[in-house]
Design a protein around this motif. Structure first.
Motif, PDB file in Angstrom:
ATOM      1  N   ALA A  96      -2.388  19.506  -5.127  1.00 19.97           N
ATOM      2  CA  ALA A  96      -1.092  20.092  -5.489  1.00 19.97           C
ATOM      3  C   ALA A  96       0.108  19.257  -5.062  1.00 19.97           C
ATOM      4  O   ALA A  96       1.233  19.578  -5.433  1.00 19.97           O
ATOM      5  CB  ALA A  96      -0.938  21.514  -4.951  1.00 19.97           C
ATOM      6  N   ASP A 142      -1.349  22.728 -13.951  1.00 19.40           N
ATOM      7  CA  ASP A 142      -1.861  22.367 -12.625  1.00 19.40           C
ATOM      8  C   ASP A 142      -1.025  21.227 -12.061  1.00 19.40           C
ATOM      9  O   ASP A 142      -1.457  20.063 -12.049  1.00 19.40           O
ATOM     10  CB  ASP A 142      -3.335  21.928 -12.716  1.00 19.40           C
ATOM     11  N   GLU A 182       2.069  28.281   3.746  1.00 14.70           N
ATOM     12  CA  GLU A 182       3.377  28.122   3.101  1.00 14.70           C
ATOM     13  C   GLU A 182       4.439  27.655   4.095  1.00 14.70           C
ATOM     14  O   GLU A 182       5.400  26.994   3.700  1.00 14.70           O
ATOM     15  CB  GLU A 182       3.801  29.406   2.401  1.00 14.70           C
ATOM     16  N   PHE A 223       5.708  19.510  -2.270  1.00 20.73           N
ATOM     17  CA  PHE A 223       5.168  20.818  -2.654  1.00 20.73           C
ATOM     18  C   PHE A 223       6.271  21.741  -3.184  1.00 20.73           C
ATOM     19  O   PHE A 223       6.072  22.947  -3.313  1.00 20.73           O
ATOM     20  CB  PHE A 223       4.469  21.490  -1.468  1.00 20.73           C
ATOM     21  N   HIS A 240       7.447  22.308  -6.006  1.00 24.82           N
ATOM     22  CA  HIS A 240       7.176  23.040  -7.251  1.00 24.82           C
ATOM     23  C   HIS A 240       6.386  24.320  -7.009  1.00 24.82           C
ATOM     24  O   HIS A 240       6.171  25.089  -7.940  1.00 24.82           O
ATOM     25  CB  HIS A 240       6.426  22.130  -8.222  1.00 24.82           C
ATOM     26  N   LEU A 241       5.948  24.559  -5.784  1.00 25.58           N
ATOM     27  CA  LEU A 241       5.232  25.803  -5.486  1.00 25.58           C
ATOM     28  C   LEU A 241       6.189  26.920  -5.066  1.00 25.58           C
ATOM     29  O   LEU A 241       5.773  28.052  -4.835  1.00 25.58           O
ATOM     30  CB  LEU A 241       4.212  25.572  -4.363  1.00 25.58           C
ATOM     31  N   VAL A 298       7.669  31.945  -2.713  1.00 26.10           N
ATOM     32  CA  VAL A 298       6.509  31.323  -3.350  1.00 26.10           C
ATOM     33  C   VAL A 298       6.543  31.594  -4.853  1.00 26.10           C
ATOM     34  O   VAL A 298       6.587  32.747  -5.294  1.00 26.10           O
ATOM     35  CB  VAL A 298       5.203  31.875  -2.739  1.00 26.10           C
ATOM     36  N   ARG A 345       4.282  29.895  -7.002  1.00 25.16           N
ATOM     37  CA  ARG A 345       2.915  29.729  -7.496  1.00 25.16           C
ATOM     38  C   ARG A 345       1.931  30.257  -6.453  1.00 25.16           C
ATOM     39  O   ARG A 345       1.243  29.484  -5.758  1.00 25.16           O
ATOM     40  CB  ARG A 345       2.638  28.246  -7.793  1.00 25.16           C
ATOM     41  N   ILE A 375      -1.656  28.776  -6.457  1.00 26.96           N
ATOM     42  CA  ILE A 375      -1.921  27.465  -5.853  1.00 26.96           C
ATOM     43  C   ILE A 375      -1.814  27.542  -4.327  1.00 26.96           C
ATOM     44  O   ILE A 375      -2.656  26.999  -3.602  1.00 26.96           O
ATOM     45  CB  ILE A 375      -0.942  26.407  -6.417  1.00 26.96           C
ATOM     46  N   VAL A 376      -0.783  28.259  -3.856  1.00 26.29           N
ATOM     47  CA  VAL A 376      -0.648  28.419  -2.405  1.00 26.29           C
ATOM     48  C   VAL A 376      -1.889  29.109  -1.853  1.00 26.29           C
ATOM     49  O   VAL A 376      -2.410  28.749  -0.791  1.00 26.29           O
ATOM     50  CB  VAL A 376       0.644  29.198  -2.062  1.00 26.29           C
TER      51      VAL A 376
END
Lengths: 337, 541
Positions: A175, A187, A290, A299, A301-302, A309, A311, A314-315
């Protein structure tokens, strides 16, 4: 960990660099005003460089352990570039550089040459970034391991090719955004299920000593270097060194990020002898992944603009990786395998 | 020159490359104000004396402590320690037991006979202190150490004021009090007992005094009108506590009711229990949360079997019984009557409704303003009359021993400045070292050491001291729990974590300096300083 300092002073804990309440010989190498400063000032590493810090920690500890009889062999990478722009050098120990992929082989040769001269009192360290270790240098490194050459190989892992512009390496975490794993598509960032776990690969060679460490726990790092220098034969030390440039973290947060990598369980800190894990450093204050991810632009984009958060899927998968490490290395009980 | 092939320059060190030029912000070392120091009414430098304690340098720690407070053994017993309430460690696990360490230091000083450093050369000026309570003794001590000649006129027959006649022995043993007072007198302070001052200007003229500090305290119990039968037995709490210093203990009966919600009410009820009362009931018109008594006093009283009756007022005192009316709090938190009554058996009622000062000695000085029973003073504690200062319980402030000691110190400095013809300069206060400035990861978890308490049976049958002291091992442990908020304690973290080796270690006691030739301004040292003693500031352009 047999050699880890266990003295408890509650004000400074056992965790700060120095401690005025301890005898000088019980303090860390880094707290010593006359430490060797193997990597001296004036180097051109970025502000807050974790690798510059990690290299000085490791080499100063090894210099103390060997009474200054030490040769370092360096792979190509940031560490080589920022320390030795011709005609300047930041190294205050014998230091060689050859190619990107052959640091292990050159170190093998140095060790062999010293042995031929009956100078096995002089010890050899090879050092490389994660690219020079897990990707480009892996063939030479594996050979050094299986021949059991008397070299300590140190990987300063900043999880990508930073010197050339932050390209993905085999040590880049899932990620993470790099120049070659952009944060686009369903992804975003580096793919899950790829990459190499080099400490485990090193253990698979059955070498006498393998350890991981971070720049956030100096006592642990120094004790592992000292322990490594007590062995003869091939040894491997894997040090997590945050990179403010490539990780998109604040320069001031370098040690904090490294600490969180350990405290989340994403980066397990342990040591192994002859292929078996012998000890793991306990997580003192467990935090969710996180907290670690949020400090890093790679990171970003998460999370959404407010830091929430964005995503959770993904986290959640990254949290699973951390949880798996915690189970595998028993990181909550603080004990071994 | 012989050089290898293709080499044209000698190898040089990177020290030639002054990376400090990259910097846009620079770290600087600062001293910030620890919350304990900030909260101390006596102005103690708590962090600093704990620092000496951590090394086992107890005498040095004590000397640092008595720079501000000459009564550490007393303070370590009776202070309600606002320092511990403010302590940053309270947010981490539990506050540092500052009060316990202070008592340990005070007791060490008594045990080893440490004496105060004498002051500078005599100034030739004379100051009169009226009242030998904590404010007066503190002022006398500080004035003496500033070189002035001091006499204390005390109306009573023993020095100590409320420390002796208001605080029971089980909280403050008298040998401790006597030792600390004696140490002050040994500095050359003249004490005249049984000397009641009624005319201040005349006393100053007669004694040749240049200034006076009025610290007569507040010894008169407040009264409340209660309809009472002829045979009702009503006592004042202060008179009770005062009479405990006499030869014969007063007889209170088996069932004792105390009216009031302050520390004095708790002391009176606990004293009653020790004098053999089977029932000691505290009646207070509001709730526990609104009670002015400090938590530890209330807890210790409850342990000793003192009962509390909240939200109740006394409306009538009869023979062997008391009539109570239940109250309820209105929306403003004030108690209002409900019209519901109940009766309580009581052999004796003790009133603990607050105290007032006897200010009759001010009669000849109309310039000294009194409002609401309190003397009005300026920020330098000087009254409306030049050269007449006042402090302690006569002021409209919190009435604790610690506040009084702080007043005494402040008055001494103000009097000293006034005698020299200067104004008292307010001292610069450093920025507060808040919890958010700390990096607490570096401190190991360590639970607080609690002081042992005397077993309950002996607490009921004697006036032996309830709270015991720490010994050397656990006092040092407790001192080492200090986080040293805002003040460098030389942990070497900045020196160790700099990626550019731009921190220079100056050796034990001398701390560190930055080498701005190489500091790139990354700020790791600031982030990793455990105690918040480094500040980042913009680079000067």
């Amino acid at each position: 960990m047999t050699t880890t300092q266990k003295v408890k002073f509650y004000q400074v804990g056992s965790f700060a660099v120095g401690n005025r309440l301890l005898e000088a010989d019980q303090r860390t190498v880094q707290s010593d005003a006359s430490r060797s400063n193997s990597l001296t000032s004036g180097h051109r590493a970025c502000q807050g460089c974790g690798e510059a810090l990690g290299a000085r920690y490791v080499l100063d500890a090894a210099m103390r352990a060997t009474a200054g009889k030490l040769v370092a062999v360096n792979a190509t990478g940031c560490l080589e570039v920022f320390t030795t722009p011709y005609p300047e050098t930041s190294w205050q120990l014998p230091w060689l550089h050859s190619l990107f992929g052959n640091a292990a082989a050159v170190a093998t040769g140095v060790a062999a040459a010293l042995e031929a001269q009956n100078r096995s009192d002089i010890r050899v360290i090879a050092q490389a970034g994660d690219g020079g270790t897990v990707d480009i240098g892996f063939g030479c490194l594996s050979g050094m391991f299986e021949r059991n050459d008397d070299v300590l190989f140190v990987c300063y892992d900043n999880e990508a090719y930073m010197n050339t512009g932050v390209q993905r390496s085999g040590a880049t975490p899932p990620a993470a955004r790099t120049a070659t794993t952009e944060a686009v598509g369903p992804d975003p960032g580096n793919l899950f299920g790829q990459g190499k776990d080099l400490p485990v690969l090193a253990m698979a060679h059955g070498i006498c000593y393998v350890a991981t460490a971070t720049v956030a726990d100096l006592h642990d790092l120094e004790s592992k270097v000292e322990r490594a220098m007590a062995f003869r034969g091939a040894r491997y030390l894997h040090v997590l060194v945050p990179c403010p440039l490539g990780w998109g973290s604040a320069p001031a947060d370098t040690i904090r990020v490294a600490r969180l990598a350990q405290e989340t369980g994403l980066f397990p800190v342990f040591e192994a002898e002859h292929g078996a894990v012998t000890a793991a450093s306990a997580i003192r204050h467990r935090v969710p992944v996180e907290d670690y991810l949020r400090l890093q632009g790679r990171f970003g984009h998460l999370f959404d603009g407010s830091g929430a958060v964005a995503r959770p899927d993904i986290v959640g998968r990254l949290q699973q990786l951390a949880d798996r490490n915690i189970d595998r290395y028993h990181l909550l009980e603080g004990g071994a395998s | 020159m012989n050089k290898p092939f293709a080499i044209t320059l000698d190898v040089g060190t990177s020290l030639a490359n002054k990376t400090g030029s990259w910097r846009v912000e620079r770290p600087v070392y600062v001293d910030r104000l620890p919350p304990c120091n900030d909260a101390c009414p006596a102005g103690e430098n708590v962090q600093r004396w704990l620092y000496h304690c951590e090394e086992g340098a107890y005498e040095q720690a004590w000397r640092e402590l008595v720079e501000d407070n000459p009564l550490p053994a007393v303070m370590g017993r009776v202070c309600y320690h606002p320092c511990e309430t403010a302590c940053n460690r309270g947010k981490l696990d539990e506050a540092v037991g500052i009060n316990a360490v202070e008592r340990f230091l005070g007791d060490q000083a008594i045990e080893h006979g440490w004496s105060f450093d004498s002051g500078p050369a005599p100034s030739g000026r004379r100051v009169l202190v009226v009242g030998a309570g904590p404010a007066g003794l503190s002022a006398a001590y500080h004035l003496r150490r500033l070189g002035h000649s001091v006499a204390i006129y005390e109306a009573g027959d023993l020095p100590g004021g409320m420390m002796r006649f208001g605080i029971p022995k089980y909280r403050l043993p008298r040998d401790v009090l006597d030792a600390e007072i004696e140490r002050i007198l040994t500095l050359g302070v003249e004490l005249q007992l049984g000397r009641n001052v009624t005319d201040v200007p005349e006393a100053m003229r007669a004694g040749g005094f240049d200034a006076v500090f009025l610290a007569v305290g507040a010894q008169l119990g407040k009264r409340a009108y209660l309809p009472a039968g002829d045979s009702a037995r009503i006592l004042d709490a202060l008179s009770l506590l005062h009479s405990m210093e006499g030869v014969e203990a007063p007889s209170l009966g088996r069932r004792v009711v105390v009216y009031g919600g302050g520390d004095t009410a708790m002391d009176a009820a606990r004293t009653a229990r020790r004098l053999g009362a089977t029932d000691a009931v505290v009646v207070y018109r509001r709730t526990r949360e609104r009670m002015p008594a400090h938590d530890e006093e209330v807890e210790e009283a409850a342990e000793e079997g003192v009962l509390m009756k909240w939200l109740s007022t006394i409306v009538e005192v009869g023979d062997g019984r008391i009539v109570l009316e239940q109250m309820e709090l209105d929306e403003h938190g004030f108690p209002q009557p409900t019209g519901r009554f109940e009766e309580l058996d009581a052999d004796c009622l003790i009133l603990a409704l607050g105290q007032e000062s006897d200010l009759s000695l001010l009669a000849g000085m109309p310039e000294v303003i009194v409002a609401d029973g309190a003397v009005q003073v300026g920020p330098d504690l000087m009254t409306g009359r030049s050269g007449v200062f006042a402090g302690g319980d006569v002021l409209p402030a919190e009435r604790t021993v610690t506040t009084a000691v702080g007043n005494g110190k402040k008055a001494a400095r103000a009097i000293d400045a006034w005698l020299r013809g200067d104004a008292l300069k307010a001292q610069d206060r450093h920025e507060l070292a808040g919890f958010e400035l700390l990096n607490t990861w570096y401190y190991a978890d360590a639970p607080r050491t609690e002081r042992p308490h005397l077993e309950l049976a002996r607490r009921m049958s004697s006036f032996d001291e309830v709270v015991r002291g720490l010994d050397e091992t656990n006092a040092m442990f407790e001192a080492r729990r200090c986080l040293s908020c805002g003040n460098c304690f030389e942990c070497d973290n900045c020196f160790g974590v700099c990626p550019d080796n731009a921190v220079v270690k100056l050796g034990s006691g001398s701390r560190y300096r930055f080498d701005y030739d190489y500091c790139k301004g990354c700020g790791i040292c600031v982030a990793e300083c455990p105690c918040g003693a480094i500040l980042m500031e913009p680079e000067r352009v």
